[in-house]
Design an enzyme around this catalytic site. Structure first.
Site, PDB file in Angstrom:
ATOM      1  N   SER A  87       2.386  40.603  -0.253  1.00 16.43           N
ATOM      2  CA  SER A  87       0.946  40.474  -0.019  1.00 16.43           C
ATOM      3  C   SER A  87       0.586  40.269   1.450  1.00 16.43           C
ATOM      4  O   SER A  87      -0.438  40.812   1.910  1.00 16.43           O
ATOM      5  CB  SER A  87       0.357  39.361  -0.896  1.00 16.43           C
ATOM      6  OG  SER A  87       1.142  38.198  -0.852  1.00 16.43           O
ATOM      7  N   ASP A 151      -0.493  32.537  -5.371  1.00 20.30           N
ATOM      8  CA  ASP A 151       0.625  33.070  -6.160  1.00 20.30           C
ATOM      9  C   ASP A 151       1.781  32.080  -6.106  1.00 20.30           C
ATOM     10  O   ASP A 151       2.773  32.304  -5.414  1.00 20.30           O
ATOM     11  CB  ASP A 151       1.034  34.440  -5.602  1.00 20.30           C
ATOM     12  CG  ASP A 151       2.244  35.017  -6.310  1.00 20.30           C
ATOM     13  OD1 ASP A 151       2.631  34.498  -7.371  1.00 20.30           O
ATOM     14  OD2 ASP A 151       2.812  35.993  -5.789  1.00 20.30           O
TER      15      ASP A 151
END
Length: 268
Positions: A87, A151
């Protein structure tokens, strides 16, 4: 993969306006991964995920996947043909001159690797810090616009409930931000409990996006992944209803693939 695809759709929305934004990744990891490295090669999991995306989808789905594919191609041009972007790398590829990317990682070696990787980019900042601590400390940012990606590693019990509680708290502290909370699909009942609490407590609209590639019968097995997206782009629900069934069909194992796209909060 679902996380990264939805992340790119949110970044496309943020880049559609000239005003700068800030993207905060609270559990950033290494940023770039080599699919031919020992760990990835040993498990081979990527072959049944990203590896199945090589064949094109119908045109209406390919249009939505295009920014994700472009981010992967850009990272591979920068770091090598066998790499896959985490990410932070996807965020970094989307940043414009006035935008900021903040990447938080608790693991010392990973944080150092990440810092070295982006040391020459003034648009990015790497912080060696606990992600949950950073979430509270870094919002609201100077920019009114932006996103927070959460996350966590899910190595401790109760992190699904913690995700929901922290999302509620963060959305009240920075109500104009977009929040993406990722979770593994194992204990479906626990996810239902978390999203029900969000549905009851949120003051902003949200989506629950689940992608399942195996039957969710065994709570000890990973059968899919999902995201809660608070303050989603107004187009995201319609987009998800196109790409989720396409991914569920392409990635299905044992003849089973499924998805859900549920509205949460005041617009549910």
């Amino acid at each position: 993969m679902l996380k990264h695809l939805v992340l790119t759709r949110v970044l496309v929305h943020l880049c559609a306006k000239d005003k700068p934004f800030r993207a905060i990744d609270t559990h950033a990891g290494l940023g770039v991964y080599d699919l031919e490295a020992d760990e990835a090669g040993r498990t081979g999991e990527w072959h049944d995920g990203f590896g199945r995306l090589e064949a094109p989808f119908p045109p209406e789905v390919e249009v939505l996947l295009a920014p994700y594919r472009a981010a992967v191609a850009a990272v591979r041009a920068r770091f090598g043909a066998t790499t896959y972007p985490g990410s932070p790398a996807i965020i970094r590829e989307a940043l414009r001159a006035g935008d900021k990317g903040v990447f938080v990682e608790l693991h010392p070696a990973d944080a150092q690797t990440l810092a070295q990787r982006y040391a020459s980019d003034s648009r990015t900042k790497v912080m060696h810090l606990d992600g949950w601590t950073a979430l509270n400390a870094l919002i609201p940012p100077p920019e009114r616009r932006g996103l927070v990606l959460i996350d966590p590693p899910y190595e401790e019990r109760g992190e699904i409930d913690r995700l929901g509680a922290q999302l509620l708290k963060a959305a009240r502290k920075w109500p104009t931000g977009t929040y993406l909370g990722w979770y593994p699909i194992k204990d479906v009942a626990g996810i239902d409990r978390m999203t029900a609490a969000l549905d009851a407590g949120l003051e902003r609209p949200a989506l629950r996006l689940d992608l399942m590639i195996e039957r969710p019968d065994d709570p000890t097995r990973l059968t899919g992944t999902g995201l809660v997206v608070i303050n989603p782009p107004w187009t995201l629900a319609a987009e998800a209803e196109l790409f989720l069934p396409a991914l569920a069909q392409r990635l299905a194992r044992g003849g089973y693939g499924a998805f859900r796209c549920d509205r949460l909060g005041p617009e549910a």
